[in-house]
Motif scaffolding. Structure first.
Motif, short mmCIF file in Angstrom:
data_model
loop_
_atom_site.label_atom_id
_atom_site.label_comp_id
_atom_site.label_asym_id
_atom_site.label_seq_id
_atom_site.Cartn_x
_atom_site.Cartn_y
_atom_site.Cartn_z
N GLY A 99 -21.92 -57.17 61.19
CA GLY A 99 -21.87 -57.36 62.64
C GLY A 99 -22.06 -58.81 63.03
N VAL A 100 -23.01 -59.48 62.38
CA VAL A 100 -23.25 -60.92 62.65
C VAL A 100 -22.01 -61.73 62.27
N LEU A 101 -21.44 -61.44 61.10
CA LEU A 101 -20.23 -62.15 60.67
C LEU A 101 -19.07 -61.90 61.63
N SER A 102 -18.98 -60.69 62.16
CA SER A 102 -17.92 -60.38 63.13
C SER A 102 -18.09 -61.23 64.39
N LEU A 103 -19.31 -61.35 64.88
CA LEU A 103 -19.56 -62.17 66.07
C LEU A 103 -19.23 -63.64 65.81
N LEU A 104 -19.63 -64.13 64.64
CA LEU A 104 -19.33 -65.52 64.30
C LEU A 104 -17.82 -65.75 64.17
N THR A 105 -17.11 -64.79 63.62
CA THR A 105 -15.66 -64.89 63.50
C THR A 105 -15.01 -64.87 64.88
N SER A 106 -15.59 -64.11 65.80
CA SER A 106 -15.04 -64.02 67.16
C SER A 106 -15.09 -65.36 67.89
N VAL A 107 -16.01 -66.23 67.49
CA VAL A 107 -16.10 -67.56 68.11
C VAL A 107 -14.79 -68.32 67.89
N ALA A 108 -14.14 -68.08 66.76
CA ALA A 108 -12.87 -68.75 66.47
C ALA A 108 -11.76 -68.28 67.40
N GLY A 109 -11.92 -67.11 67.98
CA GLY A 109 -10.93 -66.62 68.93
C GLY A 109 -10.70 -65.14 68.80
N LEU A 110 -10.44 -64.52 69.93
CA LEU A 110 -10.12 -63.10 69.99
C LEU A 110 -8.74 -62.97 70.61
N PRO A 111 -7.81 -62.30 69.94
CA PRO A 111 -6.45 -62.19 70.47
C PRO A 111 -6.39 -61.59 71.87
N GLU A 112 -7.22 -60.57 72.14
CA GLU A 112 -7.17 -59.94 73.45
C GLU A 112 -7.66 -60.87 74.55
N VAL A 113 -8.55 -61.81 74.22
CA VAL A 113 -9.03 -62.78 75.20
C VAL A 113 -8.03 -63.91 75.34
N ASP A 114 -7.47 -64.35 74.20
CA ASP A 114 -6.49 -65.45 74.23
C ASP A 114 -5.26 -65.09 75.05
N MET A 115 -4.88 -63.81 75.07
CA MET A 115 -3.69 -63.36 75.80
C MET A 115 -3.97 -63.22 77.30
N MET A 116 -5.22 -63.18 77.69
CA MET A 116 -5.60 -62.96 79.08
C MET A 116 -5.37 -64.22 79.90
N THR A 117 -4.83 -64.06 81.08
CA THR A 117 -4.62 -65.20 81.97
C THR A 117 -5.91 -65.47 82.74
N GLU A 118 -5.98 -66.63 83.34
CA GLU A 118 -7.18 -66.99 84.10
C GLU A 118 -7.40 -66.04 85.27
N SER A 119 -6.35 -65.61 85.95
CA SER A 119 -6.51 -64.69 87.08
C SER A 119 -6.98 -63.32 86.60
N ASP A 120 -6.53 -62.88 85.40
CA ASP A 120 -7.00 -61.62 84.84
C ASP A 120 -8.49 -61.69 84.56
N GLU A 121 -8.95 -62.83 84.03
CA GLU A 121 -10.36 -63.00 83.70
C GLU A 121 -11.21 -62.97 84.96
N GLU A 122 -10.75 -63.63 86.02
CA GLU A 122 -11.50 -63.63 87.27
C GLU A 122 -11.59 -62.22 87.83
N GLU A 123 -10.50 -61.46 87.72
CA GLU A 123 -10.48 -60.08 88.20
C GLU A 123 -11.47 -59.23 87.40
N PHE A 124 -11.49 -59.42 86.07
CA PHE A 124 -12.42 -58.68 85.22
C PHE A 124 -13.86 -59.00 85.57
N ASP A 125 -14.18 -60.26 85.76
CA ASP A 125 -15.54 -60.67 86.07
C ASP A 125 -16.02 -60.10 87.40
N ASP A 126 -15.09 -59.83 88.32
CA ASP A 126 -15.46 -59.29 89.63
C ASP A 126 -15.67 -57.78 89.60
#
Length: 88
Positions: A47-74
């Protein structure tokens, strides 16, 4: 870090922990031969290694647009991660 990144990274880490536990338990011939300390230790490490690997990037986050992220945060979510609606 955004809430969306944290949520995605945690979901990946939990899945990795579960997969590692299943693989480690499955390596024992019988249930009484399972070394539970090793199962817990290996799963937490995975689990720790998975979190550290996620720092390098997550495909589902990389594909998200800035407006999608703002909508999610709201949006608001319940304890199960389900989106709350006005009907809830």
């Amino acid at each position: 870090m955004s809430n969306y990144w944290i949520r995605c990274a945690m979901i990946r880490a939990i899945k990795t922990i579960a997969q590692t536990a299943v693989a480690t338990i499955g390596s024992a011939v019988v249930l009484s031969a399972v070394d539970w300390r090793m199962v817990v230790s290996a799963s937490i490490l995975a689990g720790v290694l998975s979190l550290l690997t996620s720092v390098a990037g997550l495909p589902e986050v990389d594909m998200m647009t800035e407006s999608d992220e703002e909508e999610f945060d709201d949006e608001e979510f319940d304890d199960d991660g389900e989106e709350l609606t006005d009907e809830s």
